[in-house]
Enzyme design. Structure first.
Site: not given
Length: 730
Positions: A598, A611
């Site tokens: 990501s 995350y």
């Protein structure tokens, strides 16, 4: 597929008069062909052809003329439609005989005979673009209106027996004649014509080493004659069946399912690497009672070495299979590999000798000398092809060959086609030209790809994108039902899969669905085992699975949530690559792995601490794995920005919470899609391109990283984020 025809097992008569009402002559031909092709005891996949001589209106003169419709080159009778049939002026076809008679040095396998194929397009009726089959003269020079040329195992068993001509007479009496082997074409058509002129009462002919052709002036009568001749041959074979003494009786015992699978999982990656030295193959396994009876028998080695008889068979199975004489009860898997290695070396040498001995000055270059069929006692058959469909058909054809050998040995003695005749079919210039006309293979046509997260979102889109390029996709997901749903979608689009006998794998076509938990190594091992049993190996991995656990209102995340975030987003990908490493190493074939990280791994922000740090770790995992897996396997990653569409990370409650946080207007009555669209548009405005990021964008990048277009790229993370300048490399 059995060729037997006991009272319980005769070939099925599928003709339904109500289904043919109102059909044109051509439509009835298609109907008849579909009925014949529906039963593999009648003819094999892609094999055989049918014809009908009909009265049609000539578009040039407006008058009725005789036209022969015949199944064209390529295609399969079971699925054929009108566009699969060529149409030719019958008078022009007959006139070709005079042209041929005027050719110097005409005869079987001469340039003059092959040149006649070039005249078929000049006989085309109504600009039909379907290319004519090389079997066209067989139908043209027989006078009957309706003709079926089939490849039933029971009749090929007669055709491949040493006493073939006498057996034909003994079984069929005077109603069916016999012709010796001739390569399909003009000369065979003329020979059949002479046979019928000599004996007008004939209903059909057994074609030595080849199959059956029969005819009638009524289409249903022709169809039912085909069935009755096949049944008669099968009944005769069953009357001679040797029972437990079939193939010389049993030599070895079969392994149990668990033991067989254990050996195959260990063996297949290594074996695939051995047979894929020139081009990659995809495998099909078979271990049903009939193939096991053959490979376990005393006569298996002798019969396997003889090779196949029918040209349709050996064009797929090669001149012969590789049989390894391994004792499944007394010898280890390591011994099996040693015997296979020696057998493969000898097989390649035998194939080279076959080519060098039989080649002509103008023969095409030698093709891949590796076997497409491997026979192992106790285990069964492993068939190889450029894709799953081809390997399945290869397996089907060798099953047919086994049934032919069973029938021939029951009645008499099985004989194979002479090597020179086999070579002249395999390396026929007309066959070579046909191969060259085939469309180029798609980028991933020979590849087997495991997509983790394929049940939804990016993973599902990746699975669809790769299948479009010809990949065989193992759709894996924590939710096994969603994984199977994606596999079903791909199968519906790209071809109906079939169960592979003896493997326990269903839907084994272009895609399968499996459940997997990448935090659990046993679950990963099970998914990889299913991949090997379905396709024989593994080439690429794409991991899109990930988890985002939002913090509490106080901005805290529990230790358990931290652990799960890293277990899925970092350790899960490592676990999968680590477990697959043995497969890649044993195959010795180039591969590619694409992980999904990501842009959050490079952008610091509030509210997603666990995350974001897990994705930063995943970014470095990519670089480390690239070093670990080099030079055989490339490892890269795609790094999306926020992808809302189709993502399981954005349930309705989270979307509403985000819209509220960013003060984006919405209505409680808005649909999920409307809410997601508003949030996606908001995120898009943060990017340079001002457009929402979609799963399709990620799938395109994943495909690029698997393809040869990125063959020199490894250890890289490609941002697919619409242009987030905060994520620019510094």
């Amino acid at each position: 597929m059995s060729a037997t025809a006991t009272k319980e097992n005769k070939v099925d008569n599928l003709w339904d008069d109500s289904a043919t009402k109102g059909l044109t002559g051509v439509e009835r031909l298609v109907y008849r062909s579909n009925c014949l092709g529906a039963d593999q005891r009648i003819t094999n996949t892609g094999g055989g052809n049918t014809s009908a001589k009909l009265r049609e209106i000539d578009p040039l003169t407006g008058k009725e003329v005789d036209v022969m419709w015949v199944k064209g080159s390529g295609g399969d009778l079971r699925t054929s439609k009108q566009e699969n049939f060529s149409s030719l002026y019958y008078s022009k076809l007959l006139a070709l005989q005079e042209i041929y008679d005027n050719q110097p040095e005409r005869g079987p396998k001469t340039p003059a005979e092959d040149a006649m194929v070039g005249y078929f397009p000049h006989c085309t009726f109504n600009l039909n673009p379907r290319a004519s089959s090389i079997d066209t003269p067989l139908h043209a020079f027989l006078p009957a209106k309706h003709i079926d040329h089939m490849h039933p195992n029971s009749v090929i068993a007669i055709a491949a027996s040493r006493r073939s001509e006498e057996l034909t007479k003994e079984i069929f009496g005077d109603s069916v004649g016999w012709v010796p082997w001739l390569r399909p074409g003009f000369e065979l058509g003329l020979l059949m014509q002479r046979k019928v002129q000599e004996n007008p009462s004939l209903d059909g002919l057994v074609m030595g080493q080849h199959g059956l052709i029969n005819w009638a002036d009524d289409d249903r009568e022709c169809y039912e004659l085909t069935l009755s001749l096949i049944d008669k041959a099968a009944e005769y074979i069953e009357s001679k069946d040797k029972g437990e003494a079939t193939f010389g009786g049993q030599k070895y015992d079969s392994l149990g399912e668990e033991a067989r699978y254990k050996i195959l999982v260990d063996l297949l990656p290594w074996l695939r690497g051995q047979v894929c030295q020139q081009k990659k193959f995809v495998g099909t396994l078979q271990s049903d009672p009939k193939i096991l009876r053959f490979v376990n028998s005393n006569d298996a080695a002798r019969l396997a070495e003889l090779g196949t008889s029918c040209p349709d068979h050996f064009l797929r199975t090669k001149i012969k299979p590789l049989y390894v004489d391994w004792n499944p009860q007394e010898e280890s898997t390591d011994v099996l590999k040693e015997k296979l290695a020696a057998g493969l070396t000898q097989y390649r040498q035998d194939y080279k000798t076959y080519y060098e001995t039989c080649k002509h000055e103008n023969s095409p270059a030698m093709r891949d000398p590796n076997p497409t069929v491997v026979l192992i006692p106790g285990i069964g058959m492993i068939a190889w092809g450029k894709n799953k469909s081809e390997s399945r058909v290869t397996a089907e054809f060798y099953n047919c060959a086994v049934e032919v050998m069973r029938g021939a040995e029951a009645m008499d003695e099985y004989i194979a086609l002479p090597q020179q005749e086999a070579f002249d079919i395999e390396y026929w210039l007309l066959e070579e030209a046909k191969l060259k006309r085939m469309p180029p293979e798609k980028e991933l046509a020979r590849s087997i790809v495991l997509v983790v997260g394929a049940g939804s979102g990016i993973g599902k889109q990746v699975a669809h994108r790769l299948a479009k390029e010809g990949a065989h996709v193992v759709c894996a997901d924590l939710n096994a039902e969603m994984a199977q749903a994606t596999a079903n979608e791909l199968t519906e689009i790209y071809g109906q899969g079939i169960g592979v006998a003896g493997t326990g794998i269903s839907g084994c076509g272009p895609a399968i669905g499996v459940g997997v938990d990448i935090t659990n190594r046993e679950s990963i091992q099970a998914a990889l085992q299913q991949t090997l049993l379905a396709y024989g190996g593994l080439d690429n991995i794409v991991v899109t699975a990930g988890v985002f656990l939002p913090p509490s209102r106080e901005g805290k995340l529990s230790d358990k949530a931290w652990q799960l975030t890293f277990d899925v987003n970092v350790r899960g990908s490592y676990n999968l690559v680590d477990e697959a490493r043995r497969i890649f190493e044993q195959q010795g074939l180039e591969g590619s792995i694409v992980l999904t990280t990501s842009v959050n791994g490079a952008v610091s922000k509030k509210g997603s601490l666990a995350y974001d740090t897990s994705k930063a770790a995943a970014n470095h995992l990519v670089r480390e794995l690239a070093i670990e897996m080099a030079p055989l396997v490339r490892v890269n990653a795609i790094a999306p920005a926020t992808v809302i569409e189709g993502s399981t990370m954005f349930p309705r409650d989270r979307v509403i919470a985000s819209l509220t946080k960013y003060e984006i207007p919405f209505e409680e009555s808005d649909s999920d899609n409307q809410l997601c669209s508003k949030l996606a548009d908001f995120y898009a405005q943060r990017t340079l391109t001002k457009r929402p990021i979609t799963p399709a964008d990620q799938a395109e990048a994943a495909y690029f990283l698997l393809s040869q277009k990125s063959s020199k790229t490894t250890g890289q993370i490609i941002n697919v984020d619409g242009g987030l300048h905060e994520a620019f490399q510094r």
